[in-house]
Design a protein around this motif. Sequence first.
Motif, short mmCIF file in Angstrom:
data_model
loop_
_atom_site.label_atom_id
_atom_site.label_comp_id
_atom_site.label_asym_id
_atom_site.label_seq_id
_atom_site.Cartn_x
_atom_site.Cartn_y
_atom_site.Cartn_z
N GLY A 240 3.88 14.64 -9.62
CA GLY A 240 4.13 13.01 -9.23
C GLY A 240 5.23 13.07 -7.89
O GLY A 240 5.56 12.15 -7.60
N LYS A 243 4.37 12.49 -3.66
CA LYS A 243 3.27 11.21 -3.82
C LYS A 243 3.37 11.07 -1.95
O LYS A 243 4.88 11.49 -0.88
N ASP A 722 -0.85 2.90 -6.18
CA ASP A 722 -0.31 3.93 -7.11
C ASP A 722 0.97 2.75 -8.44
O ASP A 722 0.93 2.09 -8.61
N GLU A 728 10.28 8.61 -8.56
CA GLU A 728 10.22 9.08 -7.67
C GLU A 728 11.15 10.45 -6.94
O GLU A 728 12.53 10.76 -7.70
#
Length: 982
Positions: A240, A243, A722, A728
């Motif tokens: 992830g 993104k 999301d 992140e």
Amino acid sequence: MFTFTPLLGAHSPSSTGSSSLLELDGGVKVLVDIGWDSSFDTTQLIEVERHTSTLSVILLTHATLDHLGAYAHCCKHIPLFDRIPVYATTPVVNLGRSLLEDLYGSAPAAAGLVPASALGAGSAAGEDSPQFLLQAPTAEEIAGYFSRINVLKYSQPHQPVPSPFSPPLGGLTVTAYSAGHTLGGTIWHLQHGLESIVYAADWNQTKESLLPEAAWLSAGGSEVIEPLQSPTALVCSARGVEKSHVIPRKQRDESLIALVRETISQGGKVLIPTDSSARVLELAFILNQTWRENMDGPHAATYRNTKIYLASKSAKSTMRYVQSMLEWMNEGVMRDAEAAMNAKVNAPASGPLDWKHVSVIDRQSQLERAMRKKHPSIILASDTSMTWGFARQAIELLAEDARNLVILPERVTATEDGAASGLGEQIWQHWASGTSHVSSHSGVKVVDSSGSTLRFRHSEVASLESNETQLYNQYLARQRQLHSTQQGNNTGSGELATADLIDEAASESSESSDEDQELQGKALNLSTQMTASQKRKGGLTTEDLGINILLKGKGIHDYDVRDKRGREKVFPLATRRHRADDFGELIKPEDYLRAEERDEIDGVDLRDQTALKDAAVGQKRKWGDDGGRENSKQQNNKRSRLDRPGKSRAPDDIDAAIARATGEAMGNGATKESSALTNGDEDSPSEEESDYEPEDPDSQGPRKLVYTTQELTLNCKLAHVDFSGTFEKRDFLMLLPLIRPRKLVLMSASTSELDSLSTECKALMTRDGSDAEKQSVFAPRNGEAVDMSVDTNAWSLKISRKLARKLIWQNVKGLGIVALSGVLKTEPDVEGADDAMDEDDGTAKKKLKLAASLADSKMEREDPDAHLPVLEPIAASAQAGVPVARDAELNLHVGDLRITDLRALLRAQGHTAEFRGEGTLLVDGCCVVRKGAQGRIEVEGGVGSGSNAGLVRRDHGNSGMGTFWQVKKAVYGGLAVVGGAS
């Protein structure tokens, strides 16, 4: 030494499952997670099965399919797996159990397929081979597997117990910390000798509405908590990190609510496919809170007419578990819940965990009834992949209406070759490649599907055909023969072997649980065991039976044992093991059932496998039993005909029977009234509708998986918000310099994600000019072992007996610490060597050499480490000028003193101690005690000036010592003083 091996999920764009193996010194092996994906491919678990017999401990991180989806499968089908100690937090145990109950109740393919290689050479190969299903674990078995998990709390150091076949753990300590992402999600810290390992999978640094954030930072947020600082190895997931568009949490929640409000205001329905018990809680909490806050607002009518449904077969148990896990949620939810509980009785407040706006759907009939209603609704259904669960059924019901909306909460990955085969994958690709945008106030890309047709493969369960039954029976016979050959027992024939299997499956004693491990993984479906006559007709050859042909063959009394080995040379013995407990031999209740209580299928009594034909004198028969009479079919009464509407008899429905009897008694008037209620308003739930769903008649027998291709026409709208809840890339790159790991391992991601993150991490970790070899970044593939050992200046040596007798060991947090001084000697001393050197002739040298060689050979036989250097005491003549560790000036103070403990100690001595700011303690108003970031205690005097500011004296009691010196003495008293020897 520390070796890391990813078993599942590394460099894989399609498989989201995660499983890793950590090998430590002394043969200690720790398995972290037993993940799976929606393909339920049993070949992904081959490596786990290969290492099972050597595993010491299992750790679980999250209650998701990616992290524990294969736990119940491994416990049932891999021998010895359920004997390995498992550790997890309370929410992971409860929600994981709820997840697997929904999985095995909704997805037949989750049971796993019999490998084609196990069906024999005569079976068809490739796609034409039958897809036989293994026996799926029952709800009782799943509950038993999760009840064995050891529960831990956050920040609770624990020394686990090893498995029965594991070496000693050598002081291994595991500690769980909050990882966010899911309720009870865990970052594991493992301490083993010099190795400090942090295992962080799918963590989230952002605090959400219901879920807390990861526990990396301390209370101030400026530094990482001390236990997670400077680990020798950091193992972190990378899924992830690529993104495309990351928005703040508050904006994300507002976008979701805006999409939902826009859809329901137009009379449409919203489907959000998500998991069963993890991320679905965050979505349900946000929607429930929004409905609570807007019941009296300007859009109150819209919210009142909209229902929120939580659709999964274990939804009731999930909501029940959540109510009892308040302490695992974030601080805001805890405060609101405590305030609601402490409210006055006459004015009770609605708490945040009051799910009155969320309705539970756990049956297919309830889902169909909710989708037929005219008013708008929101359905949170399992699963994200839409290959199983209620999400696939829900989208088939709402796909044709253009007013409806499907919100994808996370990305659905495609297969290895990039082709989308599942329904969820195709819908994701259709949204990602869509260009038709619908105007929306949410700022989220919304795609109009406009009649697109999707073709996907759907799996169904079917009973076996006649030729497949024979093949399946042969497979069972081979498995029994393989088991008896490996174990050396249970070679009995016919009913004895089947009875032993039933006894072992039903027994719950500790003795039987140990023996049951031998039978796990053999795919023996106890409910479909063949009788003795059926086994003899199973098509077994002489080679398959082996020496057991002496028991199972008719008229065979000889067997050639030449060139045979093992038990093939010994006459087989059919023994039946009797189960007993402290009160004697166990009894089977089915042996004492009355005739009418016995289960009967096709006229066969399952207890003794005898057909019921003509009833003997005094024997009872069930209602409608013809007793073997030829003309009995013409004498069946009215009740028998009502109970058998077709060729097969449907399961009894007590409610329907009562309603039918009541209708017959009340006459036509009651029938008309019932019909009016049923055909009334569609929007109001009908109480006359029954939620009874008959079970699959073949659910207990041998089954196979049949794939069919279906088409689905999409007219609804598609959107993506999301809600994956993972970290992140920016968060990780900011935390990495604060964590300061010696080595970094990236896992559980695609190749592009791993390459992208590893490149930036290498540049970041070597920016300070440190050696790149000491701070390395690894991204191994599945099955690739990486050596993550610490590069320290450590050598192996031996301590002489003279020096060992002088050592004074100190116990600090379970570790023995001592400081010593000595001299290393690489050659062993030989007694009499000094006297021999005084002789004039060369005989002394020969004697010395011979004595040394004899001593070396003797030590090699007795001690394999005989050639290690020996640490000897320092000679008295050489001690002059050598600082030794036993001097008081060189004593070491080891330990970690907590300020709260120091405060309690000083108060017990009569001092006044108060906290002033974070980590600061003020003693008697004149002395300040601080604890630095690295755990260093600093004591300062607070009264006076100049050079004597830190030496303020204040008498207390009869000691005559000042506060400063008493505080210093208390600090040193809380640490371990390590002395030494020389």
